[in-house]
Design an enzyme around this catalytic site. Structure first.
Site, short mmCIF file in Angstrom:
data_model
loop_
_atom_site.label_atom_id
_atom_site.label_comp_id
_atom_site.label_asym_id
_atom_site.label_seq_id
_atom_site.Cartn_x
_atom_site.Cartn_y
_atom_site.Cartn_z
N SER B 60 0.79 -1.24 0.00
CA SER B 60 0.00 0.00 0.00
C SER B 60 0.82 1.28 0.00
CB SER B 60 -0.95 0.02 1.20
OG SER B 60 -1.99 -0.91 1.01
N VAL B 258 1.26 -3.51 3.86
CA VAL B 258 1.27 -4.78 4.58
C VAL B 258 2.53 -5.60 4.31
CG1 VAL B 258 -1.23 -4.99 4.83
CG2 VAL B 258 -0.10 -5.97 2.81
#
Lengths: 306, 306, 306, 306
Positions: B60, B258
């Site tokens: 992300s 993540v």
């Protein structure tokens, strides 16, 4: 920059908003007012222009003050256990998020449910009601002993406050309210009905900007942690649903109220108080935000850029 | 401060998290890694410690880069018309807010729906696919020509990406997607599968911290407005549901992935890249955030305090 | 009562609705059509009036048939484990409830997510695709061997089906879908594109009204439990958001489709098929429901009253 | 069938539930009770077994009576303008649907918001408070002059009623409440605190089953339209979130209360009153529903099947 010119430049924005109409005390206010007070905490210089000494209802700007007072009384950890630091994505008077996520703590201290909860944390002490303590603290942090309750505004808030009652009973049913509903709402409605000026709010902003120390006498009023916490929450949720928009445009921690007031705190630079009662759809002063944006650009205040 | 000592101090935090398990490429990563790279934009000094040169999946954190690239290609106004700057109060992979409010634009660029929308804005140009353009731009803004796609991660993302497909078709059904679903998701999954280091992310952070100018050669890579906008959105929504929490604690615009990466941009001070793959419940690097908090305090980086 | 008079009485209701416009195959249908076919299961008498032999797209009425077929194939218990029997309070194409309550099973078989799930339960068998099986079953339970797929409608459904794709990928991401998304949606879109008449639907209704036994040959097609279950779900959720309204007004288990069709089953009395393509805001045939209400009152069909 | 055998067969179900614990008056009730009273409206025969003459708190079963009384006083059209006939998909004490859809009218009369609204419609008349009128009407429709208010239950309801207060103030804030909040809730809490027996509820059910006419004296108590409307709403929403489940299993319009009572009305067949205080997760009498399901199957009462 010349503040009078800045006011002139933003004046026409007034026509894009309208004064709050849900209570007579706000509905009768003349929309064509715009004032500003700047407090430079680096050198104690202050300047003002326009309706900077007009008194108006503090409304939701009081949420900043009660939050600070609650932190001073109970400690930051205790307050953080009661209320989050997140936006909701929804209007300020709904409990949609809590209903959906089953959380019993409001997402932040500046939506109504969160603010009522914070107000409920202040208990009677030394024979002083919660509001009397908040009023004393407000006078102190705003360096303005003439701040008083407007009884007409307060009575109107009481009369029209059913959605806030619904929120308060919701919190109570979930076991999240500290004081009882009547006292919590009396405190909440009274704190919203205090009458302040741009100068009062600039002083409040100056304390926040100055890491918690009153620049006018060098005395610490709130802890550094409380000041930092509150500025962060102001940035994230201070302008209702439009907080993100103005975070980008203005970049200074700000809190608005439907009385038309704005307090802004540019860390280690300025405390700013602004007043202009015509509001945008979200409840923020239209001309006030335009003026703050202009000032922020001129004085290079955005904490994301400078 | 000594960076190795700082890493030592935060090492035990690794045990409080766990690596992402939804795809094999992430699940097999050794959790016991912690690295940092600091780029001081005031004097170009750089320092690093720990696993600062290990490559990991950007995940992300790539949302920052694609957002910047979309702004460069289309202009800030066009991008702002497609996506908001508000938190949602809900997890990153839901369209609850859009469903409830009937808005057709995602609330911000860092929830999945918003990020997929931004990826869909990049069109094929000069025979370059959207991802090829994004990869080029990533190498440039990260000053790292060795960034490549990890095919295993990408294939895994494709295999497990049904919720993102649901979001993409939702956007398409509402008329909000620019490219078709397949291309948009190919772009999105590929951008998530780029392999970076702490140094790459520190360089990215340095460009943001330096108002859009690469400190290593003095050339402007992104506009000042794009840098400011992006830092503001990082502060508000960069750390998933915990953005508000860390806004208070750290006070530096940050984005997590993540894969265990963090990029932080302290305006006019530091670009920071951090890597530690064990995550908290919300998907943020546990030891990484602890390290960033420590660094922020030591170097006085909080934009709400200093 | 004279059916032609009844049609005359309800004719003007057509002007209060409009034909579905989201695909050309439906948008081009002449709105000024109203037909009815009644099958009295107590004596096998049948009567019809108006456009009772016109073919039209079955659309959501097919959800009744696929539900019945899934129950026959898998058993009622297995189907009940996959889908609820509750209304949602929201439009038929949203997963708001599932998102809010974290349930992975759709609330009922007649909202789109539930219907797609039911369609996904039918597996290839004896070289027959799920749709081929459903088509065979439809011809049998409707006693109409001329029912075929309209390729134009099907292609249009495919082209405009992005919200259904979003729902299907949502179900798959939650692990609730049986077949893969492509096959599930092919089945779903094809079942919606079958062309039926009022007579076909009256026969379907007659089987339901007759406790699962085809009145035309005395053979059981579906179990008694399947017939009871399905009539109950039709009553609760058969008319989209307006199910409760017509439960009160009409009191007969009914299912509508945006092709303008209605099937109703008055237990141990009548199977009814109605067609009129102009729809109300919720997607129900306006004149069709007016006619059904009139018929229900004349023939004393409300199961809550008689 | 032998009612004592039926009770015996369902007795063990008591162990699967537990009595309501939110107020002392309910928490102290002996769970090991199960009673039934059947009133056959075709021949006026009545039979009973078990705890059929034990008095218990009517709780939410009173919502049926107040709804009927409101219809008698104001007319069905006026009541239908205030409240819907739809399920919510959510628990009975939330306003999630109204918040999401922005509707100001509760979705049905049997969720708490809807029931409070209905109670607020009853105005003082001829010096009788709303509750006094409701009590008179209850005695009449239940053919039981010994029904009285249990002051202990009422006081407990008042003490623990904060979520209902939240709902009432929500309705008032939206302009949907007729009486003021205090009177509306006094009426609501008092109606919930009436003490009834299985026989009282069987009589109520018999009036509903008999199209509004009291079978014991042939006099019409409520209109046919009111009886039909109410049976429909009972079927759709009478058993909280499990209404759909039991619509399939039992197929008889039924309303439950957390006091352990059930009223059922099998059109033109039976009025049924059942009592057993151990509740399932949703608030329905566990053994009571098992007994009703058994009776429905034995006597062939399902309106979807027979």
């Amino acid at each position: 920059m010349n503040l009078n010119d800045a006011i002139q430049e933003c004046w026409d924005k007034i026509d894009e908003g309208q004064v709050a109409t849900y209570i007579p005390g706000l509905a009768k206010v003349d929309p064509y007012q715009l004032g500003i007070y700047l407090f430079d905490v680096t050198n104690d210089k202050q300047c003002q222009a326009g309706a900077s000494q007009v008194r108006f209802a503090i409304e939701s700007v009081s949420k900043v003050i009660t939050l600070l007072y609650a932190i001073e009384r109970l400690g930051l950890t205790a307050v953080e256990a009661q209320v989050g630091t997140r936006q909701t994505g929804f209007p300020f008077d709904t409990i949609l998020n809590m209903e959906i996520t089953k959380e019993i703590h409001p997402l932040n201290a500046f939506i109504n449910s969160g603010a009522i909860l914070i107000s409920s944390l202040i208990e009677v002490q030394d024979d002083q009601t919660p509001f009397e303590q908040i009023l004393d603290f407000t006078r102190k942090i705003c360096n303005d002993s003439e701040i008083t309750l407007d009884e007409g505004i307060y009575q109107s808030e009481l009369r029209t406050g059913d959605m806030n009652r619904s929120l308060a009973y919701y919190l109570k049913a979930k076991g999240a309210l500290n004081n009882d509903v009547t006292l919590s709402l009396e405190t909440y409605f009274k704190q919203c009905s205090m009458m302040v000026t741009c100068e009062s709010l600039a002083n409040l902003g100056a304390v926040l900007a100055n890491d918690g120390v009153a620049p006018w006498n060098g005395k610490r009023i709130i802890s550094s942690a409380a000041a930092t916490y509150t500025k962060s929450v102001m940035m994230t949720t201070g302008l209702y649903n439009e907080s993100g928009t103005y975070s980008v445009k203005i970049g200074v921690p700000t809190k608005s109220g439907v009385g038309g007031g704005l307090v802004a705190a540019a860390p280690n630079h300025y405390g700013i108080g602004i007043f202009s009662p015509a509001l945008d759809y979200a409840g923020n002063s239209v001309a006030g935000l335009a003026l703050l944006e202009l000032i922020s650009k001129e004085l290079k205040l955005s904490i994301f850029k400078y």
